[in-house]
Design an enzyme around this catalytic site. Structure first.
Site: not given
Ligand code: GCO
Length: 476
Positions: A175, A381
């Site tokens: 990200e 994710e």
């Molecule tokens: C993100 C990060 C994670 C977060 C999850 C929830 O995508 O922001 O990769 O570290 O904890 O997404 O916000």
């Protein structure tokens, strides 16, 4: 009654043989041991210790203590039937000052972790950078300066040589949108700077770091791993008389600022126009775009919810869509600050205040297939925070999270039925963990962590996921 993985009927929705079912974490969010075995502070150690930056003053000093409990956590993953584990490597454990000395104890930790995964038949999917930049590199300018990309390339070479014989998939960055825009533009993430021009320079140097790292990893990895990057794509809806223009601006800044150079070898012209009032992009040097544009085996897709934006001609109340505490004078949308307003969306919502919109995941996957027809994809994710309750019998019923996951896996399956080359899906997160600006207030895990005792308890959603991972068929 404790819901086990046998307490579900099959929905009849079957994922293909070889589809990867995994779960994900990140170093600063789960490891703890922040001052152990040679690790030095990252920007998140500094940020979380700065009063007012993180809910309740929480830090990653202990987190889930994964650093000491990794073997039992790997046993947990095996019991859940996971095919793969997506974790991140803490740069401050490997090159603690960001440049200079290499810390063998840090390399040894991840080598043990990888061997432990392989012994359990779980594929290691390693992210080099999940936001924990060594503090000395920030002190020298951070991602807005080019030297940080140089240091990242060396870090990648070190890790490729150390683990490249056993890693299944290398992911360079997690990200970069968050690192650049929240870290240097809006200021709600480490290092907490609110400098729009710096945010765009950070975008470029993160892109450059990605491309250089892919080359460095290829040059030093001997196990023929896959190469990837993970992006959090914004699925934007427009509102008002300039709805389409609002969507275009969001997609340019949030999505194409990364896919353009990484997958097409160019910055989109509209992005450069939208941001011309902030920067002239003169930090882009000859050869940079060729360095960034490296073939990758799989594109990591992080998806949680959609956004709805409205475009104003004049100045408008600036609202951040990320839910993190807005910082006066900061914006996650350099060049569109004051004209883009993010609107509340119809519910239902997760505990983060994010809307639950599985159709957005299907739409995103189809759009990525249309934009990049030959690019394999992986959901790296997807998951949801809800305020879990522990039942009298010690079980953790979390029907809302289970329903969220079921609906999003269904959406992913629909996309695959329409031809999307989706290779797998990592649930965020394996464990309740440090949720950045929210500290430990938001629980994303399919496994509960009692932050007083650090005891792990598989939630109902974890049992449900175990059945899916073991059978490949979506349980109802
Ligand atoms: C993100 C990060 C994670 C977060 C999850 C929830 O995508 O922001 O990769 O570290 O904890 O997404 O916000």
């Amino acid at each position: 009654m404790r819901a086990g993985s046998d307490d579900y009927r099959d929905s009849g929705l079957v994922f293909p043989e070889g589809f990867t079912f995994g779960s994900a974490t990140a170093s600063y969010q789960v490891e703890g041991a922040a001052q152990e075995d040679g690790r030095l502070p990252s920007i998140w150690d500094t940020f979380s210790k700065t009063p007012g930056r993180v809910w309740n003053g929480d830090t990653g000093d202990v987190a889930c203590d994964h650093y000491h409990r990794w073997e039992s956590d790997l046993d947990l993953m095996k019991d859940l039937g996971l095919d793969a584990y997506r974790f991140s490597i803490a740069w401050p454990r490997i090159v603690p000052a960001g440049t200079g000395a290499v810390n063998q104890a840090g390399i040894d930790f991840y080598s043990r972790l990888v061997d432990g995964l392989l012994e359990r038949g779980i594929r290691p999917v390693a992210t080099l950078y999940h936001w924990d930049l060594p503090q000395p590199l920030e002190d020298a300018g951070g991602w807005p300066v080019r030297a940080t990309a140089d240091a990242f390339e060396r870090y990648a070479e070190i890790m490729g040589a150390a683990l490249g014989d056993r890693i299944h998939t290398w992911t360079t960055l997690n990200e970069p949108w968050c690192s650049a825009y929240l870290g240097y533009g809006q200021g709600g993430h480490a290092p907490g700077r609110a400098e729009p021009a710096a945010a765009l320079a950070a975008v470029h140097h993160l892109n450059l770091a990605h491309g250089r790292a892919v080359q460095a990893l290829r040059a030093t990895s001997t196990g023929d791993p896959d190469y990837s990057v993970t992006l959090n794509f914004h699925v934007a809806r427009g509102r008002g008389p300039q709805a389409a223009e609002a969507v275009r601006r969001v997609e340019a800044l949030a999505n194409r600022a990364f896919t353009g150079p990484m997958l097409r070898g160019e910055y989109p012209a509209d992005l450069l126009e939208d941001t011309a009032s902030v920067t002239d992009w003169s930090f882009v040097q000859d050869g940079d775009l060729e360095a960034i544009h490296q073939p990758i085996d799989v594109l990591g897709v992080n998806y949680y919810s959609t956004v709805t934006a409205q475009l104003w001609d004049g100045v408008s109340p600036r609202q951040m869509n990320d839910g993190h505490k807005a910082v006066a004078g900061g914006t996650a949308w350099p060049g569109s600050d004051g004209v883009l307003e993010f609107l509340e969306q119809p519910g239902p919502y997760t505990a983060m205040g994010w809307n639950i919109a599985p159709e957005g995941l299907e739409e995103l996957l189809l759009s990525l297939r249309e934009q990049f027809p030959d690019q394999a994809l992986m959901v790296t994710e997807n998951g949801a925070a809800f305020d879990d309750e522990v039942a009298d019998d010690g079980s953790v019923p979390d029907p809302e999270r289970l329903d969220y996951l079921r609906r999003h896996f269904t959406a992913a399956h629909r996309a695959m039925q329409q031809g999307v080359d989706l290779r797998g899906y990592f649930v965020w997160s394996l464990l309740d963990n440090f949720e950045w600006g929210y500290g430990y207030a938001k629980r994303f895990g399919i496994v509960r962590v009692d932050f007083d005792t650090l005891e792990r308890t598989v939630k109902q959603s974890g049992e449900w996921y175990a059945r899916l991972a073991k059978t490949g068929t979506l349980p109802e």
